[in-house]
Write a protein that holds these residues in place. Structure first.
Motif, PDB file in Angstrom:
ATOM      1  N   GLU A 127       0.841  -1.195   0.000  1.00 21.24           N
ATOM      2  CA  GLU A 127       0.000   0.000   0.000  1.00 21.24           C
ATOM      3  C   GLU A 127       0.879   1.250   0.000  1.00 21.24           C
ATOM      4  O   GLU A 127       1.936   1.268   0.635  1.00 21.24           O
ATOM      5  CB  GLU A 127      -0.891   0.005   1.238  1.00 21.24           C
ATOM      6  N   PRO A 128       0.447   2.291  -0.700  1.00 16.99           N
ATOM      7  CA  PRO A 128       1.237   3.521  -0.771  1.00 16.99           C
ATOM      8  C   PRO A 128       1.619   4.100   0.594  1.00 16.99           C
ATOM      9  O   PRO A 128       2.679   4.690   0.738  1.00 16.99           O
ATOM     10  CB  PRO A 128       0.339   4.482  -1.545  1.00 16.99           C
ATOM     11  N   ARG A 129       0.785   3.895   1.597  1.00 19.03           N
ATOM     12  CA  ARG A 129       1.057   4.475   2.922  1.00 19.03           C
ATOM     13  C   ARG A 129       2.336   3.937   3.555  1.00 19.03           C
ATOM     14  O   ARG A 129       2.890   4.561   4.451  1.00 19.03           O
ATOM     15  CB  ARG A 129      -0.126   4.255   3.856  1.00 19.03           C
ATOM     16  N   TRP A 130       2.837   2.782   3.090  1.00 16.38           N
ATOM     17  CA  TRP A 130       4.042   2.187   3.685  1.00 16.38           C
ATOM     18  C   TRP A 130       5.326   2.569   2.938  1.00 16.38           C
ATOM     19  O   TRP A 130       6.413   2.254   3.359  1.00 16.38           O
ATOM     20  CB  TRP A 130       3.924   0.665   3.716  1.00 16.38           C
ATOM     21  N   ARG A 131       5.206   3.249   1.804  1.00 11.74           N
ATOM     22  CA  ARG A 131       6.372   3.525   0.957  1.00 11.74           C
ATOM     23  C   ARG A 131       7.486   4.266   1.685  1.00 11.74           C
ATOM     24  O   ARG A 131       8.633   3.834   1.676  1.00 11.74           O
ATOM     25  CB  ARG A 131       5.944   4.299  -0.288  1.00 11.74           C
ATOM     26  N   ASP A 132       7.184   5.383   2.314  1.00  9.92           N
ATOM     27  CA  ASP A 132       8.227   6.182   2.961  1.00  9.92           C
ATOM     28  C   ASP A 132       8.885   5.427   4.109  1.00  9.92           C
ATOM     29  O   ASP A 132      10.104   5.482   4.276  1.00  9.92           O
ATOM     30  CB  ASP A 132       7.665   7.515   3.464  1.00  9.92           C
ATOM     31  N   GLU A 133       8.085   4.706   4.887  1.00  8.22           N
ATOM     32  CA  GLU A 133       8.654   3.922   5.990  1.00  8.22           C
ATOM     33  C   GLU A 133       9.559   2.822   5.459  1.00  8.22           C
ATOM     34  O   GLU A 133      10.636   2.568   6.001  1.00  8.22           O
ATOM     35  CB  GLU A 133       7.533   3.321   6.836  1.00  8.22           C
ATOM     36  N   LEU A 134       9.146   2.183   4.374  1.00 14.44           N
ATOM     37  CA  LEU A 134       9.981   1.135   3.802  1.00 14.44           C
ATOM     38  C   LEU A 134      11.278   1.696   3.249  1.00 14.44           C
ATOM     39  O   LEU A 134      12.350   1.132   3.454  1.00 14.44           O
ATOM     40  CB  LEU A 134       9.229   0.381   2.719  1.00 14.44           C
ATOM     41  N   TYR A 135      11.211   2.840   2.571  1.00 14.82           N
ATOM     42  CA  TYR A 135      12.427   3.461   2.058  1.00 14.82           C
ATOM     43  C   TYR A 135      13.380   3.816   3.206  1.00 14.82           C
ATOM     44  O   TYR A 135      14.594   3.696   3.073  1.00 14.82           O
ATOM     45  CB  TYR A 135      12.110   4.699   1.227  1.00 14.82           C
ATOM     46  N   VAL A 164      15.043   0.488   4.306  1.00 14.88           N
ATOM     47  CA  VAL A 164      16.102  -0.015   3.423  1.00 14.88           C
ATOM     48  C   VAL A 164      17.182   1.027   3.165  1.00 14.88           C
ATOM     49  O   VAL A 164      18.130   0.759   2.442  1.00 14.88           O
ATOM     50  CB  VAL A 164      15.535  -0.538   2.078  1.00 14.88           C
ATOM     51  N   ALA A 165      17.050   2.199   3.774  1.00 18.21           N
ATOM     52  CA  ALA A 165      18.022   3.289   3.602  1.00 18.21           C
ATOM     53  C   ALA A 165      18.258   3.559   2.114  1.00 18.21           C
ATOM     54  O   ALA A 165      19.377   3.653   1.654  1.00 18.21           O
ATOM     55  CB  ALA A 165      19.328   2.962   4.330  1.00 18.21           C
ATOM     56  N   LYS A 166      17.160   3.683   1.393  1.00 17.84           N
ATOM     57  CA  LYS A 166      17.215   3.815  -0.062  1.00 17.84           C
ATOM     58  C   LYS A 166      18.262   4.810  -0.569  1.00 17.84           C
ATOM     59  O   LYS A 166      19.043   4.457  -1.439  1.00 17.84           O
ATOM     60  CB  LYS A 166      15.837   4.147  -0.632  1.00 17.84           C
ATOM     61  N   LEU A 202      20.965   5.751   0.695  1.00 17.63           N
ATOM     62  CA  LEU A 202      22.316   5.497   1.184  1.00 17.63           C
ATOM     63  C   LEU A 202      22.899   4.158   0.746  1.00 17.63           C
ATOM     64  O   LEU A 202      24.090   3.925   0.928  1.00 17.63           O
ATOM     65  CB  LEU A 202      22.328   5.550   2.716  1.00 17.63           C
ATOM     66  N   ARG A 203      22.084   3.286   0.197  1.00 18.65           N
ATOM     67  CA  ARG A 203      22.549   1.953  -0.173  1.00 18.65           C
ATOM     68  C   ARG A 203      22.663   1.817  -1.681  1.00 18.65           C
ATOM     69  O   ARG A 203      22.002   2.505  -2.439  1.00 18.65           O
ATOM     70  CB  ARG A 203      21.601   0.897   0.371  1.00 18.65           C
ATOM     71  N   ALA A 204      23.500   0.888  -2.103  1.00 22.15           N
ATOM     72  CA  ALA A 204      23.759   0.687  -3.520  1.00 22.15           C
ATOM     73  C   ALA A 204      22.677  -0.123  -4.230  1.00 22.15           C
ATOM     74  O   ALA A 204      22.615  -0.129  -5.452  1.00 22.15           O
ATOM     75  CB  ALA A 204      25.108  -0.013  -3.696  1.00 22.15           C
ATOM     76  N   ILE A 205      21.814  -0.798  -3.483  1.00 26.03           N
ATOM     77  CA  ILE A 205      20.791  -1.643  -4.107  1.00 26.03           C
ATOM     78  C   ILE A 205      19.726  -0.772  -4.774  1.00 26.03           C
ATOM     79  O   ILE A 205      19.097   0.047  -4.108  1.00 26.03           O
ATOM     80  CB  ILE A 205      20.103  -2.534  -3.054  1.00 26.03           C
ATOM     81  N   PRO A 206      19.500  -0.953  -6.086  1.00 25.88           N
ATOM     82  CA  PRO A 206      18.372  -0.265  -6.708  1.00 25.88           C
ATOM     83  C   PRO A 206      17.074  -0.797  -6.089  1.00 25.88           C
ATOM     84  O   PRO A 206      16.795  -1.995  -6.149  1.00 25.88           O
ATOM     85  CB  PRO A 206      18.476  -0.646  -8.184  1.00 25.88           C
ATOM     86  N   THR A 207      16.315   0.078  -5.470  1.00 26.93           N
ATOM     87  CA  THR A 207      15.115  -0.316  -4.737  1.00 26.93           C
ATOM     88  C   THR A 207      13.947   0.554  -5.168  1.00 26.93           C
ATOM     89  O   THR A 207      14.081   1.775  -5.243  1.00 26.93           O
ATOM     90  CB  THR A 207      15.341  -0.142  -3.218  1.00 26.93           C
ATOM     91  N   GLU A 208      12.819  -0.106  -5.438  1.00 26.70           N
ATOM     92  CA  GLU A 208      11.607   0.628  -5.797  1.00 26.70           C
ATOM     93  C   GLU A 208      10.426   0.019  -5.066  1.00 26.70           C
ATOM     94  O   GLU A 208      10.460  -1.142  -4.661  1.00 26.70           O
ATOM     95  CB  GLU A 208      11.362   0.612  -7.301  1.00 26.70           C
TER      96      GLU A 208
END
Length: 99
Positions: A64-72, A75-77, A79-85
């Protein structure tokens, strides 16, 4: 590609430990992996620690869209090298992962 549904460590710590173990073993056989993760409403990052970012080619999360920011944040989007979406549907996530 590895597909997993992740819940709260308090409700399924063995599942999350098994996922990390599986990722570790899979990367011993393959140079990189792609992850598709569907966290449930009780997910928490405590049990999902992948020790080496370089083995994950891409990581797609579906929810759900409401979890996007918390998930990012989890995963430290930035700051990390993993491409994450983060996606609202599994079909879009699979397309991004090229599977």
């Amino acid at each position: 590609m590895l597909v997993s549904e992740i819940g709260s460590p308090s409700s399924c710590p063995a599942d999350q430990a098994a996922l990390v173990h599986f990722v570790t073993k899979a990367t011993q056989r393959h140079s990189t992996i792609r992850l598709l993760v569907t966290p449930d409403d009780d997910w928490n990052d405590a049990g999902l620690r992948i020790p080496d970012d370089s083995v994950v080619a891409k990581a797609a999360f579906v929810g759900e869209p409401r979890w996007r920011d918390e998930l990012y944040a989890f995963v430290a989007k930035p700051l990390r090298a993993i491409p994450t979406e983060y996606f609202g549907s599994e079909a879009l996530a699979r397309a991004w992962l090229d599977v």
